[in-house]
Design a protein around this motif. Structure first.
Motif, PDB file in Angstrom:
ATOM      1  N   THR A  29     -10.836 -14.627   4.332  1.00  0.00           N
ATOM      2  CA  THR A  29     -11.839 -13.899   3.549  1.00  0.00           C
ATOM      3  C   THR A  29     -11.529 -12.419   3.500  1.00  0.00           C
ATOM      4  N   ALA A  30     -11.177 -11.867   4.673  1.00  0.00           N
ATOM      5  CA  ALA A  30     -10.890 -10.428   4.748  1.00  0.00           C
ATOM      6  C   ALA A  30      -9.690 -10.062   3.885  1.00  0.00           C
ATOM      7  N   LEU A  31      -8.628 -10.863   3.976  1.00  0.00           N
ATOM      8  CA  LEU A  31      -7.432 -10.563   3.182  1.00  0.00           C
ATOM      9  C   LEU A  31      -7.699 -10.722   1.687  1.00  0.00           C
ATOM     10  N   ARG A  32      -8.470 -11.760   1.326  1.00  0.00           N
ATOM     11  CA  ARG A  32      -8.755 -11.978  -0.093  1.00  0.00           C
ATOM     12  C   ARG A  32      -9.566 -10.818  -0.676  1.00  0.00           C
ATOM     13  N   GLU A  33     -10.660 -10.449  -0.005  1.00  0.00           N
ATOM     14  CA  GLU A  33     -11.514  -9.403  -0.545  1.00  0.00           C
ATOM     15  C   GLU A  33     -10.854  -8.037  -0.457  1.00  0.00           C
ATOM     16  N   THR A  34     -10.138  -7.776   0.638  1.00  0.00           N
ATOM     17  CA  THR A  34      -9.436  -6.494   0.749  1.00  0.00           C
ATOM     18  C   THR A  34      -8.317  -6.410  -0.278  1.00  0.00           C
ATOM     19  N   GLY A  35      -7.556  -7.489  -0.421  1.00  0.00           N
ATOM     20  CA  GLY A  35      -6.460  -7.492  -1.383  1.00  0.00           C
ATOM     21  C   GLY A  35      -6.950  -7.309  -2.809  1.00  0.00           C
ATOM     22  N   THR A  36      -8.034  -8.003  -3.160  1.00  0.00           N
ATOM     23  CA  THR A  36      -8.590  -7.867  -4.507  1.00  0.00           C
ATOM     24  C   THR A  36      -9.046  -6.443  -4.771  1.00  0.00           C
ATOM     25  N   LEU A  37      -9.740  -5.871  -3.778  1.00  0.00           N
ATOM     26  CA  LEU A  37     -10.216  -4.494  -3.929  1.00  0.00           C
ATOM     27  C   LEU A  37      -9.051  -3.514  -4.047  1.00  0.00           C
TER      28      LEU A  37
ATOM     29  N   PRO B 242      -5.524   3.024   9.563  1.00  0.00           N
ATOM     30  CA  PRO B 242      -6.969   3.289   9.504  1.00  0.00           C
ATOM     31  C   PRO B 242      -7.530   3.766  10.831  1.00  0.00           C
ATOM     32  N   GLY B 243      -8.509   4.648  10.757  1.00  0.00           N
ATOM     33  CA  GLY B 243      -9.127   5.171  11.975  1.00  0.00           C
ATOM     34  C   GLY B 243      -9.761   4.082  12.820  1.00  0.00           C
TER      35      GLY B 243
ATOM     36  N   LEU C 272     -14.846   3.746  -5.776  1.00  0.00           N
ATOM     37  CA  LEU C 272     -13.643   4.125  -5.039  1.00  0.00           C
ATOM     38  C   LEU C 272     -12.599   4.737  -5.971  1.00  0.00           C
ATOM     39  N   SER C 273     -12.437   4.164  -7.145  1.00  0.00           N
ATOM     40  CA  SER C 273     -11.444   4.690  -8.088  1.00  0.00           C
ATOM     41  C   SER C 273     -11.825   6.081  -8.581  1.00  0.00           C
ATOM     42  N   SER C 274     -13.112   6.345  -8.714  1.00  0.00           N
ATOM     43  CA  SER C 274     -13.557   7.636  -9.250  1.00  0.00           C
ATOM     44  C   SER C 274     -13.195   8.795  -8.347  1.00  0.00           C
ATOM     45  N   VAL C 275     -13.072   8.550  -7.033  1.00  0.00           N
ATOM     46  CA  VAL C 275     -12.722   9.643  -6.115  1.00  0.00           C
ATOM     47  C   VAL C 275     -11.297   9.539  -5.581  1.00  0.00           C
TER      48      VAL C 275
ATOM     49  N   GLY D 145       1.335   7.539  -5.760  1.00  0.00           N
ATOM     50  CA  GLY D 145      -0.098   7.779  -5.874  1.00  0.00           C
ATOM     51  C   GLY D 145      -0.926   6.521  -5.683  1.00  0.00           C
ATOM     52  N   MET D 146      -0.506   5.421  -6.281  1.00  0.00           N
ATOM     53  CA  MET D 146      -1.238   4.160  -6.124  1.00  0.00           C
ATOM     54  C   MET D 146      -1.198   3.678  -4.683  1.00  0.00           C
ATOM     55  N   THR D 147      -0.064   3.862  -4.003  1.00  0.00           N
ATOM     56  CA  THR D 147       0.039   3.453  -2.602  1.00  0.00           C
ATOM     57  C   THR D 147      -0.920   4.242  -1.732  1.00  0.00           C
ATOM     58  N   LEU D 148      -1.003   5.552  -1.951  1.00  0.00           N
ATOM     59  CA  LEU D 148      -1.937   6.378  -1.181  1.00  0.00           C
ATOM     60  C   LEU D 148      -3.384   5.951  -1.439  1.00  0.00           C
ATOM     61  N   ALA D 149      -3.706   5.675  -2.698  1.00  0.00           N
ATOM     62  CA  ALA D 149      -5.067   5.237  -3.017  1.00  0.00           C
ATOM     63  C   ALA D 149      -5.390   3.907  -2.337  1.00  0.00           C
ATOM     64  N   MET D 150      -4.445   2.969  -2.342  1.00  0.00           N
ATOM     65  CA  MET D 150      -4.689   1.668  -1.719  1.00  0.00           C
ATOM     66  C   MET D 150      -4.779   1.796  -0.197  1.00  0.00           C
ATOM     67  N   MET D 151      -4.023   2.729   0.385  1.00  0.00           N
ATOM     68  CA  MET D 151      -4.157   2.971   1.825  1.00  0.00           C
ATOM     69  C   MET D 151      -5.551   3.486   2.167  1.00  0.00           C
ATOM     70  N   GLU D 152      -6.102   4.334   1.295  1.00  0.00           N
ATOM     71  CA  GLU D 152      -7.457   4.825   1.521  1.00  0.00           C
ATOM     72  C   GLU D 152      -8.474   3.691   1.419  1.00  0.00           C
ATOM     73  N   VAL D 153      -8.221   2.728   0.549  1.00  0.00           N
ATOM     74  CA  VAL D 153      -9.109   1.567   0.450  1.00  0.00           C
ATOM     75  C   VAL D 153      -9.091   0.778   1.754  1.00  0.00           C
TER      76      VAL D 153
END
Length: 532
Positions: free
Chosen positions: A39-47, A364-365, A137-140, A190-198
C-alpha cells in the motif's frame, strides 16, 4: 581518522536501520511491514509520479516562457516564480484545506451567490483527496524544475533555436523538437528533487489521508511501537531514494545536451503579441498565485483576522526553542561543512567519502530520526551504567532526551547544504591567498583566522543562513526527536492544524514562511541573472 569519524557519524542512522530491519526479518516479525509495504509503495509511487510529471510540465513551460519570450510582467515573474519554495509542503496543505473548505472564503462566496445553505445544495470538489495532494504539492515544488530549466536555457546558445526557426519551424515545433530534448538533464534533475521532497513529506500526506511511506513509518513507530517494522519500511525509503539518485545520474551520464554558449548569440527572446502574450501572463500569474498567493494570503488572513493573546503566547514560546535549535544547528553544521570541504580537497578517495557523508540531505528526516532513536538510547544506557558504577549518579537521557539528538540529525540532514556552499567558495577562491600567507610566515590557527575564514566569510554566512532556515522548516525529524515539553514553530503548526485549530497555527506558520523567504530572496538577488 577525522574523515572516517565523519563518515561513520553520518552513516550511523542508515546502518542501524539496516541492522534492525535484518534482525526483525530474521526473527520473523515482518508481518506489519509486509502488509503495509504494498500500500505504501503504491500510494507513494503514484503520488511521486503525478507530482513529478506535473511539476516537470509546468516548471519547464514557465522557464521556457520567461527565457524565450517577452510579455507583461516577465521581469517580475523571472524571479517571483521561485518564491513558492519558501512555503513548506505541510503549510501549503493546511492553507489550501482552510481556503477551499466549507467554511473557507471560496465556498462562502459561492454560497452567497447561489443561495445554498449546505453541501447538498451544490457540488464542490474535496481538496482532501489524492488529486488535491498532487495539486498542492506540485504548486510549491514546481520551482525545483523551473530553476534548473531556467538556468539551463540561459546558458544554452540560441544558435540551435535560430537554425530551427530559419528552417521553418514554428515556436511550438521548435519547443518540442529542439528545446525539450536539450533540456532533458535539467528537467530530470528538477523532477528528481521534487519527487524526493514528496518522499520526505510527512505533514501534508497525513493531512490529506494518503498512506505514504513516511506517514506509515511514523505511525508504525509512534502508534504501534514496532521499531522493526518501521526500520524495514525506512530501509525501503532509502532504496527508493537511491534509485532516484541513480536514475538522475544515469540520465546525464555520457550524454552531451549542452551546446557551448556563444556570448555573441544570447538566448533569443521573442516579443509575444495578441492573445499569446496574455496567455503567457496568465499562466505565470496562475503558478505564482497557486504556489504563493493562496497559501500566504490564507495564512495572513487567518493570523490577523482575530489576534488572540493565547496565539501570541504560543508563538513566542515556540519561537525561542526554534531560534535556539536553528542557531546551534547552523553553527555545528557549518563547522562540519567547513571540515568536510577541506577534507574533500585531499584527493579523490576523500572526496568520495565526503559525498557519502553528505547523502543525508536526500534521506527523509523521518528515516534519519528513526535511525538515531535506538543508538542514542543505547549510548544513554551505557553512559548511565558507567556513571552509576563510578560515582553512583544517573544523569538520565542526556542524548536521546535532549536537544543533542535534534542537533545530531540536523547536522546529518543539512551537511550537504553547508558543504556544497563552502566547497564552491573554496574552489572559486583557490589556494593562492593561503600560499601567500604561508610565505609571509603564517601557519596553523593564525592562517585559519587571519586569511582562511575571513576570505570565506560570505560563503559561511550564506551557508549558515540556508541551514538556519531549513531547520526552522524541518518537521518530521523534530516531531520524532524533540524533548518532552519542547515545541518548535513547525511542531506547533502541526499539532494545532491536525486538530482543526488553524487559527492558532496561522501565526507561527506565517513566521516559518517569512523565514523561508530569506534564502529565496538572497538567491535571486545575488544570483547570476542575465541583464535585460
Amino acid at each position: 581518522m577525522l574523515l572516517l569519524l565523519l563518515v561513520a557519524l553520518a552513516g550511523l542512522p542508515i546502518l542501524w536501520l539496516l541492522w534492525s530491519a535484518l534482525a526483525a526479518l530474521g526473527s520473523g516479525s515482518n508481518g506489519l511491514a509486509a502488509t503495509m509495504l504494498p500500500t505504501a509503495l503504491r500510494e507513494t509511487g503514484t503520488l511521486m509520479v503525478c507530482v513529478g510529471v506535473l511539476t516537470g510540465a509546468v516548471g519547464l513551460v514557465a522557464a521556457w516562457l520567461v527565457t524565450h519570450y517577452d510579455f507583461p510582467l516577465r521581469k517580475l515573474f523571472d524571479w517571483a516564480l521561485v518564491v513558492p519554495l519558501a512555503v513548506p509542503t505541510y503549510l501549503a496543505a493546511y492553507s489550501y484545506v482552510e481556503f477551499l473548505d466549507f467554511t473557507g472564503p471560496l465556498q462562502t462566496a459561492l454560497r452567497s451567490v447561489n443561495g445554498a445553505t449546505s453541501l447538498k445544495d451544490y457540488w464542490f470538489p474535496d481538496i482532501r483527496s489524492d488529486w488535491g495532494a498532487v495539486l498542492v504539492l506540485s504548486s510549491v515544488l514546481y520551482p525545483y524544475v523551473y530553476v534548473a530549466c531556467r538556468a539551463f536555457f540561459l546558458m544554452q546558445s540560441a544558435s540551435l533555436n535560430i537554425a530551427a526557426r530559419t528552417l521553418g519551424a514554428g515556436g511550438m515545433r521548435t519547443f518540442f523538437t529542439v528545446t525539450l530534448p536539450l533540456s532533458r538533464p535539467a528537467l530530470v534533475v528538477g523532477m528528481t528533487l521534487a519527487m524526493m521532497e514528496v518522499v520526505n513529506d510527512l505533514g501534508a500526506v497525513q493531512y490529506f489521508g494518503i498512506n505514504a511511506i513516511t506517514a506509515i513509518i511514523y505511525s508504525t513507530w509512534i502508534n504501534r511501537s514496532d521499531f522493526g517494522g518501521a526500520a524495514q519500511l525506512a530501509v525501503t525509503v532509502v532504496l527508493v531514494i537511491g534509485l532516484l539518485i541513480i536514475a538522475e545520474q544515469r540520465a546525464r551520464r555520457d550524454r552531451v545536451y549542452l551546446a557551448s554558449r556563444d556570448n555573441r548569440v544570447p538566448p533569443a527572446r521573442e516579443i509575444l503579441q495578441g492573445p499569446r502574450r496574455w496567455l503567457a501572463f496568465t499562466f505565470c500569474l496562475t503558478l505564482l498565485a497557486l504556489g504563493f498567493g493562496i497559501p500566504v494570503g490564507q495564512l495572513t488572513y487567518s493570523a490577523f483576522r482575530l489576534v488572540l493573546p493565547e496565539t501570541i503566547t504560543l508563538t513566542l514560546n515556540a519561537f525561542i526553542p526554534t531560534v535556539t535549535l536553528a542557531s546551534l544547528g547552523a553553527l555545528i553544521t557549518v563547522i562540519l561543512g567547513l571540515v568536510a570541504a577541506k577534507l574533500a580537497r585531499r584527493g579523490p578517495v576523500s572526496g568520495g567519502a565526503i559525498r557519502l557523508a553528505t547523502l543525508g540531505y536526500a534521506i527523509p528526516g523521518t528515516v534519519l530520526a528513526l535511525g538515531l532513536l535506538q543508538p542514542l538510547g543505547q549510548a544513554d544506557l551505557w553512559f548511565n551504567r558507567m556513571t552509576m558504577a563510578l560515582w553512583d549518579w544517573r544523569p538520565g537521557l542526556i542524548l536521546s532526551g535532549s536537544m543533542a539528538a535534534l542537533l545530531y540529525v540536523y547536522a546529518i540532514r543539512f551537511l550537504a547544504v553547508s558543504h556544497s556552499t563552502l566547497d564552491a567558495a573554496m574552489k572559486k577562491r583557490g589556494d593562492s591567498m593561503l600560499a601567500a600567507g604561508r610565505v609571509l610566515g603564517e601557519s596553523g590557527l593564525g592562517l585559519l583566522f587571519k586569511i582562511d575564514l575571513p576570505t570565506l566569510m560570505p560563503a559561511i554566512l550564506s551557508a549558515a543562513t540556508l541551514v538556519f532556515v531549513e531547520i526552522v522548516k524541518e518537521l518530521p525529524a523534530t516531531l520524532l526527536l524533540r524533548p518532552l515539553g519542547i515545541e518548535t514553530l513547525a511542531t506547533l503548526v502541526y499539532s494545532r492544524a491536525n486538530v482543526g485549530l488553524f487559527a492558532q497555527a496561522a501565526l507561527p506558520a506565517l513566521c516559518i514562511v517569512l523565514a523561508g523567504l530569506i534564502p529565496v530572496i538572497l538567491a535571486t538577488v545575488l544570483g547570476d541573472r542575465r541583464k535585460v
